[in-house]
Design a protein around this motif. Structure first.
Motif, PDB file in Angstrom:
ATOM      1  N   ALA A  42     -25.657  32.127  21.787  1.00  0.00           N
ATOM      2  CA  ALA A  42     -25.410  31.485  20.497  1.00  0.00           C
ATOM      3  C   ALA A  42     -23.944  31.602  20.126  1.00  0.00           C
ATOM      4  CB  ALA A  42     -26.278  32.133  19.416  1.00  0.00           C
ATOM      5  N   GLU A  43     -23.526  30.744  19.185  1.00  0.00           N
ATOM      6  CA  GLU A  43     -22.181  30.826  18.650  1.00  0.00           C
ATOM      7  C   GLU A  43     -22.156  30.260  17.244  1.00  0.00           C
ATOM      8  OE1 GLU A  43     -19.333  28.407  20.873  1.00  0.00           O
ATOM      9  OE2 GLU A  43     -21.017  27.302  21.679  1.00  0.00           O
ATOM     10  N   SER A  44     -21.190  30.748  16.475  1.00  0.00           N
ATOM     11  CA  SER A  44     -21.048  30.317  15.086  1.00  0.00           C
ATOM     12  C   SER A  44     -19.718  30.831  14.561  1.00  0.00           C
ATOM     13  CB  SER A  44     -22.194  30.879  14.240  1.00  0.00           C
ATOM     14  OG  SER A  44     -22.104  30.418  12.906  1.00  0.00           O
ATOM     15  N   VAL A  68     -25.491  27.711  16.660  1.00  0.00           N
ATOM     16  CA  VAL A  68     -26.032  26.926  17.758  1.00  0.00           C
ATOM     17  C   VAL A  68     -26.658  27.903  18.742  1.00  0.00           C
ATOM     18  CG1 VAL A  68     -25.485  25.322  19.620  1.00  0.00           C
ATOM     19  CG2 VAL A  68     -24.266  25.161  17.439  1.00  0.00           C
ATOM     20  N   PHE A  69     -27.980  27.782  18.918  1.00  0.00           N
ATOM     21  CA  PHE A  69     -28.707  28.624  19.873  1.00  0.00           C
ATOM     22  C   PHE A  69     -28.833  27.843  21.170  1.00  0.00           C
ATOM     23  CE2 PHE A  69     -30.100  30.220  15.755  1.00  0.00           C
ATOM     24  CZ  PHE A  69     -29.970  31.587  15.934  1.00  0.00           C
ATOM     25  N   ARG A  99     -14.802  33.452  14.617  1.00  0.00           N
ATOM     26  CA  ARG A  99     -15.663  32.747  15.571  1.00  0.00           C
ATOM     27  C   ARG A  99     -16.395  33.796  16.385  1.00  0.00           C
ATOM     28  NH1 ARG A  99     -14.326  29.862  21.008  1.00  0.00           N
ATOM     29  NH2 ARG A  99     -16.187  28.621  21.288  1.00  0.00           N
ATOM     30  N   LEU A 100     -17.714  33.680  16.434  1.00  0.00           N
ATOM     31  CA  LEU A 100     -18.546  34.663  17.127  1.00  0.00           C
ATOM     32  C   LEU A 100     -19.321  34.000  18.255  1.00  0.00           C
ATOM     33  CD1 LEU A 100     -19.717  36.279  13.843  1.00  0.00           C
ATOM     34  CD2 LEU A 100     -18.369  37.437  15.583  1.00  0.00           C
ATOM     35  N   GLN A 101     -19.369  34.693  19.375  1.00  0.00           N
ATOM     36  CA  GLN A 101     -20.193  34.274  20.513  1.00  0.00           C
ATOM     37  C   GLN A 101     -21.133  35.411  20.862  1.00  0.00           C
ATOM     38  OE1 GLN A 101     -17.575  33.179  23.721  1.00  0.00           O
ATOM     39  NE2 GLN A 101     -17.199  31.161  22.858  1.00  0.00           N
ATOM     40  N   PHE A 102     -22.366  35.052  21.154  1.00  0.00           N
ATOM     41  CA  PHE A 102     -23.403  36.023  21.493  1.00  0.00           C
ATOM     42  C   PHE A 102     -23.810  35.745  22.940  1.00  0.00           C
ATOM     43  CE2 PHE A 102     -27.610  37.826  21.652  1.00  0.00           C
ATOM     44  CZ  PHE A 102     -27.645  38.816  20.682  1.00  0.00           C
ATOM     45  N   TRP A 103     -23.617  36.712  23.809  1.00  0.00           N
ATOM     46  CA  TRP A 103     -23.907  36.588  25.241  1.00  0.00           C
ATOM     47  C   TRP A 103     -24.918  37.654  25.647  1.00  0.00           C
ATOM     48  CZ3 TRP A 103     -21.313  33.377  28.915  1.00  0.00           C
ATOM     49  CH2 TRP A 103     -20.323  32.549  28.356  1.00  0.00           C
ATOM     50  N   THR A 104     -25.668  37.370  26.709  1.00  0.00           N
ATOM     51  CA  THR A 104     -26.540  38.386  27.296  1.00  0.00           C
ATOM     52  C   THR A 104     -26.085  38.667  28.713  1.00  0.00           C
ATOM     53  OG1 THR A 104     -28.132  36.885  28.319  1.00  0.00           O
ATOM     54  CG2 THR A 104     -28.561  37.531  26.047  1.00  0.00           C
ATOM     55  N   LYS A 105     -26.444  39.854  29.154  1.00  0.00           N
ATOM     56  CA  LYS A 105     -26.326  40.207  30.568  1.00  0.00           C
ATOM     57  C   LYS A 105     -27.751  40.507  30.993  1.00  0.00           C
ATOM     58  CE  LYS A 105     -22.594  42.389  31.950  1.00  0.00           C
ATOM     59  NZ  LYS A 105     -21.648  43.487  32.148  1.00  0.00           N
TER      60      LYS A 105
END
Length: 158
Positions: A119-121, A72-73, A100-106
């Motif tokens: 995103a997460e998946s 999910v983007f 479970r992976l989460q993608f974060w930005t700063k």
């Protein structure tokens, strides 16, 4: 939409990264399309790398990615964003793990002060031997399965 591995579905609290920081890097111009947004495939590859690092440590050896639940983007990544991949093991089988992976930005001009979930998946990894055949997970992992899933992965549990 899937419930992303049944983890924290429906939580009403402000969202923060969940899991252990497994990867941190910066998006570069080569990772982006002409509009300056980073390609989704690059995001997926960073998520896979972060998840594989956790799986490798937990399985104490080689792992392969065998499945990816829907990704999910939620927000774009811009060139120059610092990106972070957080991982949490949500299932331990006999030869496989689900992470479970989460993608974060700063991002932001003021010391990258704004944190944004991108995103997460969930990715599934299988432990393999030197010939690429699946192998059992280490006993130390399967014996502490419930505690690891409750508390999260910690090297002191293995």
């Amino acid at each position: 939409m899937a419930d992303l591995c049944n983890a924290e579905a429906g939580s009403q609290t402000p969202e923060t990264p969940a899991g252990i920081l497994m990867l941190r890097t910066m998006s570069m111009p080569a990772d982006a399309n002409p509009n300056g947004d980073v390609f989704g495939g690059w995001i997926m590859s960073q998520m896979d790398a972060g998840g594989a690092m956790m799986a490798y440590e937990m399985c104490q050896g080689k792992v392969v990615t065998v499945a990816v639940d829907e990704i999910v983007f939620r927000n774009p990544v811009k060139v120059g964003d610092v990106v972070c991949v957080y991982a949490r093991c949500v299932h331990i089988g006999n030869t496989s793990l689900k992470v479970r992976l989460q993608f974060w930005t700063k991002r932001g001009v003021s010391a990258r002060s704004t944190r944004v979930k991108v995103a997460e998946s969930c990715f599934t990894y299988v432990a393999v031997d030197d010939e690429g055949k699946k192998r059992p997970l280490p006993l130390s992992l399967t014996e502490h399965r419930e505690e690891i899933l409750r508390r999260g992965y910690s090297a002191d549990l293995l």
